[in-house]
Design an enzyme around this catalytic site. Structure first.
Site, PDB file in Angstrom:
ATOM      1  N   LYS A 160    -120.347   5.287 -76.222  1.00 24.97           N
ATOM      2  CA  LYS A 160    -121.816   5.141 -75.257  1.00 24.97           C
ATOM      3  C   LYS A 160    -122.686   5.298 -76.988  1.00 24.97           C
ATOM      4  O   LYS A 160    -123.424   4.591 -77.380  1.00 24.97           O
ATOM      5  CB  LYS A 160    -122.372   6.768 -74.728  1.00 24.97           C
ATOM      6  CG  LYS A 160    -121.930   6.538 -73.883  1.00 24.97           C
ATOM      7  CD  LYS A 160    -121.925   8.407 -72.922  1.00 24.97           C
ATOM      8  CE  LYS A 160    -121.314   8.026 -71.845  1.00 24.97           C
ATOM      9  NZ  LYS A 160    -120.942   9.534 -71.462  1.00 24.97           N
ATOM     10  N   GLN A 168    -122.753  15.146 -72.612  1.00 18.52           N
ATOM     11  CA  GLN A 168    -121.430  15.103 -72.266  1.00 18.52           C
ATOM     12  C   GLN A 168    -120.314  16.358 -71.270  1.00 18.52           C
ATOM     13  O   GLN A 168    -120.726  17.397 -71.325  1.00 18.52           O
ATOM     14  CB  GLN A 168    -120.976  14.963 -73.051  1.00 18.52           C
ATOM     15  CG  GLN A 168    -119.069  14.405 -72.838  1.00 18.52           C
ATOM     16  CD  GLN A 168    -119.759  12.796 -72.015  1.00 18.52           C
ATOM     17  OE1 GLN A 168    -120.430  12.021 -72.409  1.00 18.52           O
ATOM     18  NE2 GLN A 168    -118.485  12.334 -71.415  1.00 18.52           N
ATOM     19  N   ASP A 224    -128.703  10.488 -66.943  1.00 22.47           N
ATOM     20  CA  ASP A 224    -127.084  10.136 -65.817  1.00 22.47           C
ATOM     21  C   ASP A 224    -127.446  10.239 -64.553  1.00 22.47           C
ATOM     22  O   ASP A 224    -126.670   9.805 -64.298  1.00 22.47           O
ATOM     23  CB  ASP A 224    -126.547  11.932 -66.551  1.00 22.47           C
ATOM     24  CG  ASP A 224    -124.876  11.376 -67.152  1.00 22.47           C
ATOM     25  OD1 ASP A 224    -124.539  10.641 -67.610  1.00 22.47           O
ATOM     26  OD2 ASP A 224    -124.676  12.422 -68.703  1.00 22.47           O
TER      27      ASP A 224
HETATM   28  N1  GUN Z   1    -118.159  12.957 -67.963  1.00 21.82           N
HETATM   29  C1  GUN Z   1    -117.794  12.983 -66.963  1.00 21.82           C
HETATM   30  N2  GUN Z   1    -118.142  11.220 -66.618  1.00 21.82           N
HETATM   31  C2  GUN Z   1    -119.356  11.892 -66.964  1.00 21.82           C
HETATM   32  C3  GUN Z   1    -120.665  10.479 -67.194  1.00 21.82           C
HETATM   33  O1  GUN Z   1    -120.847   9.684 -66.630  1.00 21.82           O
HETATM   34  N3  GUN Z   1    -122.114  11.860 -67.768  1.00 21.82           N
HETATM   35  C4  GUN Z   1    -121.405  12.600 -68.346  1.00 21.82           C
HETATM   36  N4  GUN Z   1    -122.679  13.090 -69.382  1.00 21.82           N
HETATM   37  N5  GUN Z   1    -120.350  13.556 -68.877  1.00 21.82           N
HETATM   38  C5  GUN Z   1    -119.166  13.138 -68.043  1.00 21.82           C
END
Ligand code: GUN
Length: 293
Positions: free
Chosen positions: A52, A96, A119
């Site tokens: 990211k 995350q 998100d």
């Molecule tokens: N863990 C697995 N997929 C995601 C996601 O799309 N966003 C976040 N914050 N954590 C994750």
């Protein structure tokens, strides 16, 4: 069978976004800014957050990574979230997942300002999404919709079987695909671990979305000839012949299923890169105040 190349589509979209970011910077005099909170050192989470941050650099965003210790208290984590909520320079941020067991994930999700929830996990965004109102869509479902659009895969009137009912993929994609909208209007079945005769149910799918987190769970016998198969799984499995001693596989038993499907996403290089793209696009919408003023 046609391979759905999420990596190539995400590169195309990133290049287009890069230009939009240049225009935005000229117009506004500021830079879009995405922040991420990473708690602990789960290798998969570290890799995802690293992707990211790298993607932010590629499109010309500012990024901030807040790394916190595994044994951080709930209160300290909420304090970090408050700081990002209040920082006027931050357009959006993510925490995350998964979080350590002692952390209350629901409380964390609720603490994020929904106007910065790129998100799309906050109930305000989830509720708005479900009602077809402007909202930050969860990044992975958003990425899947973009892939279906890019490959002109018709969803209207199609029977979609989603396998897995997580809050971040299965449940939201089932809602989005059934909405009265572009890349919607499908008849959706949401199957899960308590579904009876799962193979019979999955076989009804013109489009199958696999989001269960079990390597190779969707086998060739469950797939109708000509189905579109979207594999959301990212599972690391041991493989002595691989350089690292392991490799990534999806929730779909790829080779046999590939032979039966009309379109299929590979792992890696399918849905994964599109999740990052969904996040970048949400952040740009936030910078432009497209969803919330
Ligand atoms: N863990 C697995 N997929 C995601 C996601 O799309 N966003 C976040 N914050 N954590 C994750």
């Amino acid at each position: 069978m046609k391979l759905i190349d999420g990596k190539a589509v995400s590169e195309e979209l990133k290049n287009a976004l890069k230009q939009d970011v240049l225009d935005y910077r000229k117009k506004s005099g500021r830079v879009p800014h995405l922040a991420a909170i990473l708690v602990g050192d789960n290798p998969a989470s570290k890799a995802y957050v690293g992707n990211k941050v790298r993607a932010c650099e590629q499109v010309g965003y500012k990024s901030t990574l807040v790394k916190l210790d595994d044994n951080i208290t709930q209160a300290r984590l909420l304090e970090e979230i408050r700081k990002l909520n209040e920082d006027p320079d931050v357009d959006g941020f993510i925490v995350q997942l998964p979080l350590p067991k002692h952390i209350n994930e629901t409380e964390v999700t609720l603490a994020i300002d929904h106007k910065k929830d790129v998100d799309g996990f906050h109930p305000v965004n989830f509720g708005r999404m479900a009602q077809g109102m402007p909202a930050f869509l969860p990044a992975t479902p958003y990425g899947i919709l973009l892939l279906l659009e890019r490959y002109n895969i018709e969803t209207a009137g199609k029977h979609v079987v989603v396998v897995g009912r997580s809050n971040i993929v299965g449940t939201p994609i089932s809602i989005l695909l059934s909405r009265k909208s572009k890349s919607g209007d499908a008849t959706v079945t949401l199957a899960h671990s308590r579904t009876k005769n799962l193979a019979d149910v999955v076989r009804l799918g013109d489009i199958v979305v696999a989001a269960i987190g079990i390597p190779g769970f969707i086998t060739e016998d469950m797939i109708k000839i000509g189905a579109v198969v979207i594999d959301v799984g990212i599972n690391r499995v041991e493989d002595e012949s691989a350089p690292k001693g392991s490799r990534l596989v999806g929730d779909v038993d790829f080779e046999p299923v590939r032979g039966k499907s009309s379109y299929i996403t590979p792992v890696p290089g399918g849905v994964g890169p599109m999740t990052v793209m969904g996040l970048l696009l949400n952040t740009f919408k936030s910078a432009n105040k497209e969803i919330y003023s």
